[in-house]
Design an enzyme around this catalytic site. Sequence first.
Site, short mmCIF file in Angstrom:
data_model
loop_
_atom_site.label_atom_id
_atom_site.label_comp_id
_atom_site.label_asym_id
_atom_site.label_seq_id
_atom_site.Cartn_x
_atom_site.Cartn_y
_atom_site.Cartn_z
N TRP A 199 -10.50 -20.84 -27.80
CA TRP A 199 -10.59 -20.95 -26.35
C TRP A 199 -9.26 -20.50 -25.76
O TRP A 199 -8.20 -20.86 -26.26
CB TRP A 199 -10.89 -22.37 -25.89
CG TRP A 199 -10.83 -22.48 -24.40
CD1 TRP A 199 -11.80 -22.12 -23.52
CD2 TRP A 199 -9.70 -22.91 -23.61
NE1 TRP A 199 -11.36 -22.30 -22.21
CE2 TRP A 199 -10.08 -22.78 -22.25
CE3 TRP A 199 -8.43 -23.37 -23.91
CZ2 TRP A 199 -9.22 -23.12 -21.20
CZ3 TRP A 199 -7.56 -23.70 -22.87
CH2 TRP A 199 -7.96 -23.59 -21.53
N GLU B 288 -15.34 -19.82 -27.23
CA GLU B 288 -15.73 -20.76 -26.17
C GLU B 288 -15.46 -20.20 -24.78
O GLU B 288 -14.35 -19.76 -24.48
CB GLU B 288 -14.95 -22.07 -26.36
CG GLU B 288 -15.21 -23.11 -25.29
CD GLU B 288 -14.38 -24.37 -25.50
OE1 GLU B 288 -14.46 -25.27 -24.65
OE2 GLU B 288 -13.62 -24.43 -26.49
N LYS C 287 -15.63 -20.28 -20.37
CA LYS C 287 -15.32 -21.20 -19.27
C LYS C 287 -15.57 -20.48 -17.95
O LYS C 287 -15.41 -19.25 -17.85
CB LYS C 287 -13.87 -21.67 -19.34
CG LYS C 287 -13.56 -22.84 -18.42
CD LYS C 287 -12.20 -23.47 -18.72
CE LYS C 287 -11.99 -24.73 -17.90
NZ LYS C 287 -10.71 -25.40 -18.21
N ASP D 238 -19.17 -25.65 -23.73
CA ASP D 238 -18.59 -26.92 -23.34
C ASP D 238 -19.33 -27.41 -22.10
O ASP D 238 -19.53 -26.65 -21.15
CB ASP D 238 -17.10 -26.73 -23.03
CG ASP D 238 -16.37 -28.03 -22.72
OD1 ASP D 238 -16.77 -28.69 -21.73
OD2 ASP D 238 -15.40 -28.35 -23.42
N HIS E 166 -17.80 -26.62 -18.67
CA HIS E 166 -17.29 -25.28 -18.40
C HIS E 166 -18.22 -24.41 -17.58
O HIS E 166 -18.13 -23.18 -17.64
CB HIS E 166 -16.95 -24.58 -19.71
CG HIS E 166 -15.68 -25.06 -20.33
ND1 HIS E 166 -15.06 -24.41 -21.38
CD2 HIS E 166 -14.90 -26.13 -20.04
CE1 HIS E 166 -13.96 -25.07 -21.72
NE2 HIS E 166 -13.84 -26.12 -20.92
N HIS F 179 -19.16 -28.56 -27.25
CA HIS F 179 -18.11 -29.52 -26.94
C HIS F 179 -18.68 -30.39 -25.83
O HIS F 179 -18.86 -29.92 -24.69
CB HIS F 179 -16.83 -28.83 -26.47
CG HIS F 179 -15.92 -28.46 -27.60
ND1 HIS F 179 -14.68 -27.88 -27.40
CD2 HIS F 179 -16.06 -28.58 -28.94
CE1 HIS F 179 -14.11 -27.67 -28.57
NE2 HIS F 179 -14.93 -28.08 -29.52
N ASP G 269 -14.36 -29.54 -14.21
CA ASP G 269 -14.16 -29.73 -15.65
C ASP G 269 -13.07 -30.77 -15.88
O ASP G 269 -11.95 -30.46 -16.28
CB ASP G 269 -13.77 -28.39 -16.28
CG ASP G 269 -13.52 -28.50 -17.77
OD1 ASP G 269 -14.18 -29.33 -18.42
OD2 ASP G 269 -12.65 -27.78 -18.28
N ASP H 267 -13.26 -33.55 -17.86
CA ASP H 267 -13.21 -34.12 -19.22
C ASP H 267 -13.18 -35.64 -19.24
O ASP H 267 -12.35 -36.25 -19.93
CB ASP H 267 -12.02 -33.54 -19.98
CG ASP H 267 -12.21 -32.07 -20.31
OD1 ASP H 267 -13.14 -31.77 -21.07
OD2 ASP H 267 -11.45 -31.23 -19.80
N ASP I 10 -15.14 -33.36 -26.51
CA ASP I 10 -13.91 -32.87 -25.89
C ASP I 10 -13.70 -33.58 -24.56
O ASP I 10 -14.19 -33.14 -23.52
CB ASP I 10 -13.99 -31.35 -25.67
CG ASP I 10 -12.68 -30.77 -25.17
OD1 ASP I 10 -11.71 -31.54 -25.00
OD2 ASP I 10 -12.62 -29.55 -24.93
#
Length: 418
Positions: free
Chosen positions: A185, A226, A228, A259, A262, A286, A294, A296, A326
Amino acid sequence: MANIKEQYETAKQAYSKWGIDVDSVLETLKRVPISIHCWQGDDIGGFEVNRGELSGGIDVTGDYPGKATTPEELRMDLEKALSLIPGKHRVNLHAIYAETNGEVVERDELEPKHFEKWVQWAKENRLGLDFNPTLFSHEKAADGLTLSHPNPEIRKYWINHCIQSRKIGEYFGSELGTPCLTNIWIPDGYKDIPSDRLTPRKRLKDSLDKIFAVEVNEDHNIDAIESKLFGIGSESYVVGSHEFYYGYALRNDKLCLIDTGHFHPTETVSNKISSMLLYSDQLALHVSRPVRWDSDHVVTLDDELREIALEIVRNGALDHVKIGLDFFDASINRVAAWTIGTRNMIKALLYALLTPNDYLMQLQDEGNFTDRLALIEEFKTYPFGAVWDYYCEQMDVPVKESWLEDVKTYEKEVLSKR
């Protein structure tokens, strides 16, 4: 506990009416590993001798006491969390978690020897390891560009870092007998509307071609890339978009990693899984929890998490989707964060396995949407919790919220003394 067993037997009867063999479900669940991210334990700090500030559009908020500051502390905290989570799982590392004995080692010079202690620990705990090159929090990524940088020397640095990372992943897989997923990433993008979207993507493609031209044993290392949508400092344009990476993955036989944070807030990853599996034999996840962006957050057992699990299970994809986590929250106990998030991912899979998916699909094909909706809603209050409690007891981890007392004791005896 007799009560747990009795409730489990009652739940088995309820599910058996729909042809669901609960004992078989639990055996299936035992075989599904979750890749637990190490960076929740130290706020993505890592152990580089010359480490700088966190950058790359990543932010960790909070200052809860007890953060791991050494590899030994981080492994100790991971062991504690793993003792509270049912099943046998994996641990996901970033390159910044190398151990160099106080020596400054540039990222493009990292070698397997810098991760020997992680491998020994993984062997002792019967864990698989996954890996990620770290293309952020570095002076050569200060302007937010790495593999797509217009400066060929900076690109070369990051290309070599990714090549070395794949060799480290190969080492993990060879030593541990289970292939390592090495995921790339990058933060590359622009804050404002770019005048050229194509050229940075050409440079990224060329960089990836050079990285993957170096052969590693695919029995030991699995390559993933990955995407985004945007990040802090790259709000208007990200070079490695979903379309870019999915096209590259399909053409070059790599795994596309998605993800859950993302994408645009109105997009859902659960809706992408079936389409991607039509064209890719495997994909990687993820799992995070975006709140407006984003961000997390720690994974909760929300609708989207259940839907992700349902998509994996009802499409027979448990062996085709590599599930990793993640998230990072420094506002709460970090061991608790790991425990909450991972247990919720497993709960979601259990919920999906305890759903009469074949019958619900049949109702859809028949156009019987009344029965389908009614059953979907009724199964939300089926005795899923009784099965979960029994599973935890059988796997010798705390039942219900009793694990929280273990974390509080650990905080008092260990974390508070750091």
